[in-house]
Scaffold this motif. Structure first.
Motif, PDB file in Angstrom:
ATOM      1  N   HIS A  67       0.805  -1.236   0.000  1.00 40.47           N
ATOM      2  CA  HIS A  67       0.000   0.000   0.000  1.00 40.47           C
ATOM      3  C   HIS A  67       0.837   1.284   0.000  1.00 40.47           C
ATOM      4  O   HIS A  67       0.342   2.336   0.386  1.00 40.47           O
ATOM      5  CB  HIS A  67      -0.992   0.016   1.170  1.00 40.47           C
ATOM      6  N   PRO A  69       1.943   4.449  -1.832  1.00 39.80           N
ATOM      7  CA  PRO A  69       1.221   5.125  -2.918  1.00 39.80           C
ATOM      8  C   PRO A  69       1.870   4.918  -4.282  1.00 39.80           C
ATOM      9  O   PRO A  69       3.092   5.010  -4.425  1.00 39.80           O
ATOM     10  CB  PRO A  69       1.267   6.601  -2.502  1.00 39.80           C
ATOM     11  N   GLU A 203      -2.841   3.958   1.985  1.00 41.61           N
ATOM     12  CA  GLU A 203      -1.996   4.770   1.098  1.00 41.61           C
ATOM     13  C   GLU A 203      -1.807   6.170   1.659  1.00 41.61           C
ATOM     14  O   GLU A 203      -0.701   6.721   1.662  1.00 41.61           O
ATOM     15  CB  GLU A 203      -2.610   4.847  -0.307  1.00 41.61           C
TER      16      GLU A 203
END
Length: 283
Positions: A67, A69, A203
């Motif tokens: 996760h 980004p 994120e």
């Protein structure tokens, strides 16, 4: 062959789907393009990935499955038709913020020049986009974070080198900036509430907390900046904020308490009140 670009996209998509990522099809293509250093949407070549490229793709895929980004993994992201350098420590440019840029462009439509100040500048996406679409934009940007400043300087150097990049706190700013006067002051401040911070998507949790948290009710920066920076506006000048969903009415009230005129809200493409602005009265 499993190491051709097309096969790599399919394998990357499978891994992202297994990690529960909803945009696996889109993101797998982006990651392969990043490794191959291809522009977005370019045709994939036929030749296999090199061993180094395969290793790099495996690393990026693993990080995305954790996760991190996608924008950080790519190192760049598009905003208002421009490419911006991004990475850990800087807020990622979002489509929501394009509403703010569009608002400023409408306010200054037909003006021969614009003196602009951008507060909490982050990546510099707001002043850069404004500068790219208006004539003779001058002024400055202000950012506190030492992690964000290198990205800000790179992006301004590329897109708006005429703007002065200042390191400092918007709540305790350099006197020289307060003593100037601007047609437009823009700001996308931290506006998440304490409750928001407890429910961050994985994120978003990678992004800097200092660019996200706006106090218990998310309004701390609006209360302070609206008063502090009013003297830096030219008569008839505008202070233009991005706000979080559901905050527009409260921010409008802050403007009115501080004596601003023409206070109103502009919705984003989804109909959410996204930009709140007020005008310093003409003398």
């Amino acid at each position: 062959m499993v190491n051709t670009p097309r096969a790599a996209v399919q394998e990357t998509r499978r891994r992202l789907e297994n990690a529960g990522l909803e945009s696996a099809q889109f993101e797998s293509r982006i990651l392969v393009e990043t490794v191959l250093e291809l522009p977005y949407g370019a045709p994939l070549p036929e030749q296999p990935l090199t061993e180094t490229q395969q290793q790099r793709l495996a690393e990026l895929t693993a990080r995305r499955c954790d996760h991190e980004p996608l924008q950080y993994l790519c190192g760049t992201w598009e905003f208002f038709g421009l490419e911006f350098r991004v990475g850990e420590g800087v807020l990622i440019p979002r489509q929501d913020t394009e509403t703010l840029v569009e608002t400023v462009l409408e306010l200054r439509k037909g003006a021969s020049s614009t003196c602009l100040l951008d507060l909490c500048s982050g990546s510099g996406c707001i002043p850069a986009a404004v500068s790219a679409h208006l004539p003779d934009v001058t002024g400055a940007v202000l950012e506190l974070s030492p992690d964000a400043l290198p990205y800000l300087r790179q992006n301004l150097h590329r897109h708006a080198p005429q703007l002065q990049c200042c390191a400092g706190d918007v709540l305790c700013p350099p006197a020289a900036l307060l003593e100037q006067q601007y047609h437009i002051i823009t700001c996308n401040p931290p506006y998440l509430t304490a409750a928001d911070m407890e429910q961050l998507q994985p994120e978003v949790a990678h992004e800097p907390e200092t660019a996200l948290f706006g106090g218990t009710d998310g309004l701390d920066f609006y209360r302070k900046l609206t008063t502090l920076w009013k003297p830096a506006l030219l008569p008839g000048g505008w202070l233009v904020y991005e706000v979080g969903a559901g905050q527009a009415a409260d921010v409008e009230q802050i403007f009115r308490k501080n004596g601003y005129a023409q206070v109103h809200t502009v919705p984003d493409l989804t109909g959410i009140g996204r930009v709140v602005l007020g005008q310093k009265a003409e003398i």
